[in-house]
Design a protein around this motif. Structure first.
Motif, PDB file in Angstrom:
ATOM      1  N   TYR A  82       0.831  -1.201   0.000  1.00 46.55           N
ATOM      2  CA  TYR A  82       0.000   0.000   0.000  1.00 46.55           C
ATOM      3  C   TYR A  82       0.870   1.257   0.000  1.00 46.55           C
ATOM      4  CZ  TYR A  82      -3.145   3.653   1.542  1.00 46.55           C
ATOM      5  OH  TYR A  82      -3.850   4.821   1.632  1.00 46.55           O
ATOM      6  N   GLN A  83       1.913   1.264   0.831  1.00 43.29           N
ATOM      7  CA  GLN A  83       2.798   2.415   0.880  1.00 43.29           C
ATOM      8  C   GLN A  83       3.564   2.583  -0.431  1.00 43.29           C
ATOM      9  OE1 GLN A  83       4.950   1.276   4.390  1.00 43.29           O
ATOM     10  NE2 GLN A  83       3.724   2.618   5.703  1.00 43.29           N
ATOM     11  N   LEU A  84       3.891   1.466  -1.070  1.00 43.34           N
ATOM     12  CA  LEU A  84       4.561   1.528  -2.368  1.00 43.34           C
ATOM     13  C   LEU A  84       3.637   2.138  -3.419  1.00 43.34           C
ATOM     14  CD1 LEU A  84       7.134   0.824  -3.914  1.00 43.34           C
ATOM     15  CD2 LEU A  84       6.128  -1.407  -4.391  1.00 43.34           C
ATOM     16  N   ARG A  89       1.959   6.814  -6.683  1.00 44.40           N
ATOM     17  CA  ARG A  89       0.961   7.831  -7.025  1.00 44.40           C
ATOM     18  C   ARG A  89       1.514   9.236  -6.790  1.00 44.40           C
ATOM     19  NH1 ARG A  89      -2.908   4.440  -4.493  1.00 44.40           N
ATOM     20  NH2 ARG A  89      -2.753   5.727  -2.630  1.00 44.40           N
ATOM     21  N   ALA A  90       2.256   9.410  -5.709  1.00 42.96           N
ATOM     22  CA  ALA A  90       2.833  10.725  -5.413  1.00 42.96           C
ATOM     23  C   ALA A  90       3.876  11.104  -6.457  1.00 42.96           C
ATOM     24  CB  ALA A  90       3.451  10.714  -4.020  1.00 42.96           C
ATOM     25  N   TYR A  91       4.689  10.138  -6.881  1.00 48.80           N
ATOM     26  CA  TYR A  91       5.685  10.410  -7.922  1.00 48.80           C
ATOM     27  C   TYR A  91       5.002  10.810  -9.227  1.00 48.80           C
ATOM     28  CZ  TYR A  91       9.574   8.526  -5.166  1.00 48.80           C
ATOM     29  OH  TYR A  91      10.530   8.299  -4.227  1.00 48.80           O
ATOM     30  N   ARG A  96       3.375  15.017 -13.132  1.00 49.98           N
ATOM     31  CA  ARG A  96       2.336  15.778 -13.839  1.00 49.98           C
ATOM     32  C   ARG A  96       2.406  17.260 -13.485  1.00 49.98           C
ATOM     33  NH1 ARG A  96      -2.658  11.601 -12.895  1.00 49.98           N
ATOM     34  NH2 ARG A  96      -2.078  10.137 -14.533  1.00 49.98           N
ATOM     35  N   TYR A  97       2.596  17.556 -12.193  1.00 54.37           N
ATOM     36  CA  TYR A  97       2.681  18.951 -11.764  1.00 54.37           C
ATOM     37  C   TYR A  97       3.890  19.626 -12.397  1.00 54.37           C
ATOM     38  CZ  TYR A  97       3.084  23.021  -8.751  1.00 54.37           C
ATOM     39  OH  TYR A  97       3.192  24.289  -8.304  1.00 54.37           O
ATOM     40  N   GLY A  98       5.025  18.938 -12.398  1.00 53.52           N
ATOM     41  CA  GLY A  98       6.234  19.520 -12.986  1.00 53.52           C
ATOM     42  C   GLY A  98       6.084  19.766 -14.472  1.00 53.52           C
TER      43      GLY A  98
END
Length: 105
Positions: A82-84, A89-91, A96-98
């Motif tokens: 789950y943490q992976l 997802r955060a990466y 996308r933001y960058g």
């Protein structure tokens, strides 16, 4: 699997970290935008710019010290599936933001 988190990390909820991250981005982008209005005739602009910078930097430091920062830098064998997934997802969101920021620049 029990994770080996250091006591140096702040135990903040994911929602709190997300809010701090949003506050950091808003503060830093506001500081960047307010730099265009720094003139001699507007004495409030430097104060507002400094407050935005201070708010953004403090919020970013708190995000970096949160226990979610452990997940970002932990080896794959130290975190569960789950943490992976959360980290991946955060990466992807960061990528996308960058790309969006580069496209606007």
């Amino acid at each position: 699997m029990k994770t080996n988190r250091s006591s140096a990390y702040l135990n903040l909820s994911p929602r709190t970290v997300q809010r701090l991250f949003q506050l950091a981005l808003t503060g830093l982008w506001s500081w960047f935008a307010l730099k265009f209005f720094l003139t001699e005739g507007k004495p409030a602009a430097p104060v507002a710019s400094a407050l935005c910078l201070l708010t953004g930097v403090v919020a970013a430091i708190l995000v970096f010290l949160s226990d979610l920062s452990f997940i970002a830098h932990a080896p794959e064998q130290d975190i569960d599936e789950y943490q992976l997934q959360q980290r991946n997802r955060a990466y992807l969101a960061t990528l996308r933001y960058g790309c969006g920021a580069l496209a606007l620049a």
